[in-house]
Design an enzyme around this catalytic site. Structure first.
Site, PDB file in Angstrom:
ATOM      1  N   ILE A   1      -7.454   0.661  10.653  1.00 18.00           N
ATOM      2  CA  ILE A   1      -8.609   1.560  10.706  1.00 18.00           C
ATOM      3  C   ILE A   1      -9.823   0.914  10.035  1.00 18.00           C
ATOM      4  O   ILE A   1      -9.687   0.023   9.204  1.00 18.00           O
ATOM      5  CB  ILE A   1      -8.283   2.921  10.034  1.00 18.00           C
ATOM      6  CG1 ILE A   1      -7.871   2.706   8.571  1.00 18.00           C
ATOM      7  CG2 ILE A   1      -7.209   3.664  10.809  1.00 18.00           C
ATOM      8  CD1 ILE A   1      -7.641   4.003   7.812  1.00 18.00           C
TER       9      ILE A   1
ATOM     10  N   PHE B   1      -5.660   5.779  -0.084  1.00 10.44           N
ATOM     11  CA  PHE B   1      -4.745   4.639  -0.063  1.00 10.44           C
ATOM     12  C   PHE B   1      -4.783   3.910  -1.398  1.00 10.44           C
ATOM     13  O   PHE B   1      -5.856   3.654  -1.957  1.00 10.44           O
ATOM     14  CB  PHE B   1      -5.131   3.654   1.037  1.00 10.44           C
ATOM     15  CG  PHE B   1      -4.743   4.082   2.427  1.00 10.44           C
ATOM     16  CD1 PHE B   1      -3.462   3.849   2.913  1.00 10.44           C
ATOM     17  CD2 PHE B   1      -5.659   4.726   3.243  1.00 10.44           C
ATOM     18  CE1 PHE B   1      -3.105   4.244   4.190  1.00 10.44           C
ATOM     19  CE2 PHE B   1      -5.311   5.132   4.518  1.00 10.44           C
ATOM     20  CZ  PHE B   1      -4.032   4.891   4.998  1.00 10.44           C
TER      21      PHE B   1
ATOM     22  N   TYR C   1       0.831  -1.208   0.000  1.00  9.55           N
ATOM     23  CA  TYR C   1       0.000   0.000   0.000  1.00  9.55           C
ATOM     24  C   TYR C   1       0.865   1.258   0.000  1.00  9.55           C
ATOM     25  O   TYR C   1       2.046   1.244   0.366  1.00  9.55           O
ATOM     26  CB  TYR C   1      -0.915   0.015   1.227  1.00  9.55           C
ATOM     27  CG  TYR C   1      -0.180   0.309   2.516  1.00  9.55           C
ATOM     28  CD1 TYR C   1      -0.055   1.613   3.012  1.00  9.55           C
ATOM     29  CD2 TYR C   1       0.418  -0.727   3.246  1.00  9.55           C
ATOM     30  CE1 TYR C   1       0.632   1.877   4.181  1.00  9.55           C
ATOM     31  CE2 TYR C   1       1.110  -0.469   4.414  1.00  9.55           C
ATOM     32  CZ  TYR C   1       1.209   0.843   4.890  1.00  9.55           C
ATOM     33  OH  TYR C   1       1.902   1.102   6.036  1.00  9.55           O
TER      34      TYR C   1
ATOM     35  N   PHE D   1       2.359   9.693   3.342  1.00  9.02           N
ATOM     36  CA  PHE D   1       2.856   9.601   4.709  1.00  9.02           C
ATOM     37  C   PHE D   1       3.361   8.195   5.036  1.00  9.02           C
ATOM     38  O   PHE D   1       4.012   7.994   6.050  1.00  9.02           O
ATOM     39  CB  PHE D   1       1.788  10.023   5.720  1.00  9.02           C
ATOM     40  CG  PHE D   1       0.515   9.210   5.652  1.00  9.02           C
ATOM     41  CD1 PHE D   1       0.435   7.959   6.229  1.00  9.02           C
ATOM     42  CD2 PHE D   1      -0.591   9.726   4.998  1.00  9.02           C
ATOM     43  CE1 PHE D   1      -0.734   7.227   6.159  1.00  9.02           C
ATOM     44  CE2 PHE D   1      -1.767   8.993   4.926  1.00  9.02           C
ATOM     45  CZ  PHE D   1      -1.849   7.732   5.513  1.00  9.02           C
ATOM     46  N   ASP D   2       3.066   7.190   4.164  1.00 12.21           N
ATOM     47  CA  ASP D   2       3.530   5.828   4.455  1.00 12.21           C
ATOM     48  C   ASP D   2       3.455   4.993   3.181  1.00 12.21           C
ATOM     49  O   ASP D   2       2.584   5.215   2.331  1.00 12.21           O
ATOM     50  CB  ASP D   2       2.657   5.199   5.546  1.00 12.21           C
ATOM     51  CG  ASP D   2       3.271   3.918   6.108  1.00 12.21           C
ATOM     52  OD1 ASP D   2       4.469   3.674   5.854  1.00 12.21           O
ATOM     53  OD2 ASP D   2       2.551   3.181   6.805  1.00 12.21           O
TER      54      ASP D   2
ATOM     55  N   TYR E   1      -8.887   8.186  11.284  1.00 14.17           N
ATOM     56  CA  TYR E   1      -8.430   8.526  12.630  1.00 14.17           C
ATOM     57  C   TYR E   1      -9.286   9.590  13.298  1.00 14.17           C
ATOM     58  O   TYR E   1      -9.032   9.975  14.436  1.00 14.17           O
ATOM     59  CB  TYR E   1      -6.962   8.983  12.582  1.00 14.17           C
ATOM     60  CG  TYR E   1      -6.026   7.900  12.094  1.00 14.17           C
ATOM     61  CD1 TYR E   1      -5.645   6.863  12.941  1.00 14.17           C
ATOM     62  CD2 TYR E   1      -5.547   7.902  10.793  1.00 14.17           C
ATOM     63  CE1 TYR E   1      -4.802   5.860  12.499  1.00 14.17           C
ATOM     64  CE2 TYR E   1      -4.697   6.902  10.340  1.00 14.17           C
ATOM     65  CZ  TYR E   1      -4.336   5.878  11.198  1.00 14.17           C
ATOM     66  OH  TYR E   1      -3.512   4.882  10.763  1.00 14.17           O
TER      67      TYR E   1
END
Length: 541
Positions: free
Chosen positions: A81, A124, A51, A61-62, A107
């Site tokens: 999540i 995502f 991902y 961010f990731d 979140y």
């Protein structure tokens, strides 16, 4: 970087760019690479994905792709999540999709991680690589099963079956509790080591390997595969069990009361099995539990028998009718089933009998609907004579079944031929009715010998519906009524029989028994009432 992967996925380049909503909370999905199958993972499955993630309108961010390591998690267990749990559950193997996840499914108002501001919508890019099936076998998370290697075929063991497994059980910290590299054999109904193993094995196919996550409430049972040296583990210990189902032997409860059991040693061919009246060729050896052989048939050439003709122990006979051609089995007959006079009487009647039997071949009777008119009646006559022979030899249960088979075989199938098949002549119809009467009468005689008096009376009633003055039916129904103490009905039948045949010696003797029984009953009633009145008089004083 993952940012470039997002930019390269323009809608103009992608055939699967249509976005759709998942659920009712604003989760959206756009497929950018179609999957390779129709299967999707289930809650509890361990999924493996690549991902990339970014905040809507911001930078990445990731990214698992940047790390070069796929991300694994258990679906639907709250490990990620909510938007991930809901979205990934819709993906197929090899599929790649863009998920737009609203704050409520991400979140929310939290800042997590620091690069994600409160109330952020997240984007995502997720690719489904694979998943391992994980099943909640207990329904409460107490036993989770993950398939490591798929098994063969589709069948799974049943409660009564005898299974062979290999296993290794460890505590959560890796401490080895118990293992069996060579395999352990046990009946599923008895269990082994812990309840989780038997529960899991019933869901496994031959050759399947699985990993079990077991909470302490489904854990070890001391004394069931656990030695004293194993008992130093903490009392409330969760377990991890690696389990392999090597094979199993099917165990059939032939009589539905566990008095006759059949364990399949070698699976037979096809689906067909012999039935009552089939000509079977078998090889078998009868043993006691200590290994003593008391009977052996077919060692030189197969032993030929007609099923349910009373030539062998009834329990073995019934077991053979559950076998397929070429099948080998071990039949266990409990002493509770009853001693059979087809077996040698040189050992105690309390003995458990073990039969090793192989069904070499069998041939079934010609189907009734293929028979000519005369052949149908001839077949029924022959079966009736078989029943008569069994009755003469004292095999009343076998004889009763023969007559019942005859009545079902003829009454339920042949009556429609009598009524609608013009090939039956008046004489043949008369023969058919006489056959029905004869079989019911003979079966009533069997029921009287077996002590089944209500059933005997019912069979005689069927005869009297066809022939109201049948002396044998009146006589045998009277016998049934006498034994159930229904003396008034018995007297009506016996008097009617004497009216039809005043000189019948058996009927006269039965009438005498009835009168004696009536006198005994009257005396008994007088004693009961006398005692009752005496006690009442004592109470009044």
């Amino acid at each position: 970087m993952a940012v470039s992967s997002f930019k390269s996925s323009s809608k103009a380049e992608l055939p699967y760019s249509l976005e759709r909503e998942i659920g009712t909370q604003g989760l959206r999905k756009r497929i950018i690479q179609q999957g390779s199958s129709w299967l999707t993972p289930f809650p509890g499955d361990e999924v493996e994905v690549h991902y990339s993630g970014r905040v809507e309108g911001g930078l990445d961010f990731d990214s698992s792709r940047d790390r070069g390591t796929p991300f694994r998690f258990k679906l639907g267990q709250g490990e990620v999540i909510k938007g991930w749990d809901d979205g990934v559950a819709t993906m197929r193997k090899g599929e790649r999709a863009i998920f737009t996840i609203p704050p409520e499914l991400a979140y929310g108002e939290m800042v997590s991680p620091p690069m994600i501001p409160p109330n952020s919508t997240l984007i995502f890019d997720v690719e489904m690589l694979s998943w391992s099936s994980v099943r909640d076998l207990s329904g409460d998370g107490g036993i989770l099963k993950k398939i490591i290697k798929e098994g063969e075929g589709w069948s799974t063991p049943k409660d009564a079956d005898e299974v062979l497994v290999k296993y290794e059980a460890r505590l959560e910290d890796g401490t080895l509790i118990s293992k069996s590299d060579d395999g352990i054999e046990f009946h599923l109904s008895d269990g082994y080591l812990c309840p989780a193993i038997a529960k899991a094995v019933k869901t496994m196919r031959k050759g399947e390997k699985a990993e079990l996550s077991v909470r302490f409430s489904y854990g070890l049972e001391h004394g069931n595969g656990v030695t004293k040296s194993d008992c130093s583990f903490p009392p409330k210990s969760n377990l991890s069990v690696h389990l392999e189902l090597v094979s199993w032997k099917s165990v059939i409860d032939v009589t539905d009361d566990k008095k006759v059991k059949k364990k399949v040693i070698k699976v037979g061919e096809g689906y067909d099995r012999p039935s009552e009246g089939s000509l079977a060729k078998v090889v078998y050896t009868g043993k006691l539990e200590d290994g003593t052989i008391f009977e052996s048939k077919g060692s030189e050439e197969p032993f030929e028998l007609m099923c349910f003709e009373g030539k062998i122990h009834e329990g073995l006979d019934r077991a053979i009718t559950t076998m397929k051609k070429g099948e080998k089995a071990l039949v266990t007959i409990s002493p509770d089933y009853g001693f059979d006079n087809a077996v040698s009487k040189d050992f105690p009647k309390s003995a458990t009998l073990l039969y090793e039997v192989e069904l070499i071949s069998f041939t079934k009777e010609k189907p009734f609907w293929k028979m000519e008119t005369a052949e149908k009646i001839e077949t029924c006559e022959r079966k009736k004579e078989d029943g008569n022979m069994l009755f003469k030899n004292g095999k009343f249960l076998f004889a009763s079944k023969k007559y019942e088979k005859e009545i079902i075989f003829y009454y339920l199938q042949a009556v429609k031929y009598i009524e609608f098949d013009h090939s039956f002549t008046d004489e043949e119809k008369s023969q058919a009715n006489a056959l029905r009467i004869s079989c019911n009468l003979n079966n009533a005689a069997c029921k009287l010998k077996l002590g089944e008096y209500v059933e005997a009376a019912g069979l005689c009633t069927k005869v009297l519906e066809l022939d109201p003055f049948n002396v044998k039916a009146l006589y045998r129904r009277s016998q049934s009524y006498i034994r159930t103490s229904d003396l008034e009905k018995a007297e009506i039948d016996i008097k009617k029989a004497l009216t039809v045949d005043p000189n019948n010696r058996d009927v006269k003797l039965e009438y005498k028994k009835l009168k004696d029984k009536a006198k005994e009953y009257a005396k008994y009633q007088a004693e009961i009432f006398g005692t009752m009145f005496s006690r009442m008089a004592q109470l009044e004083t």
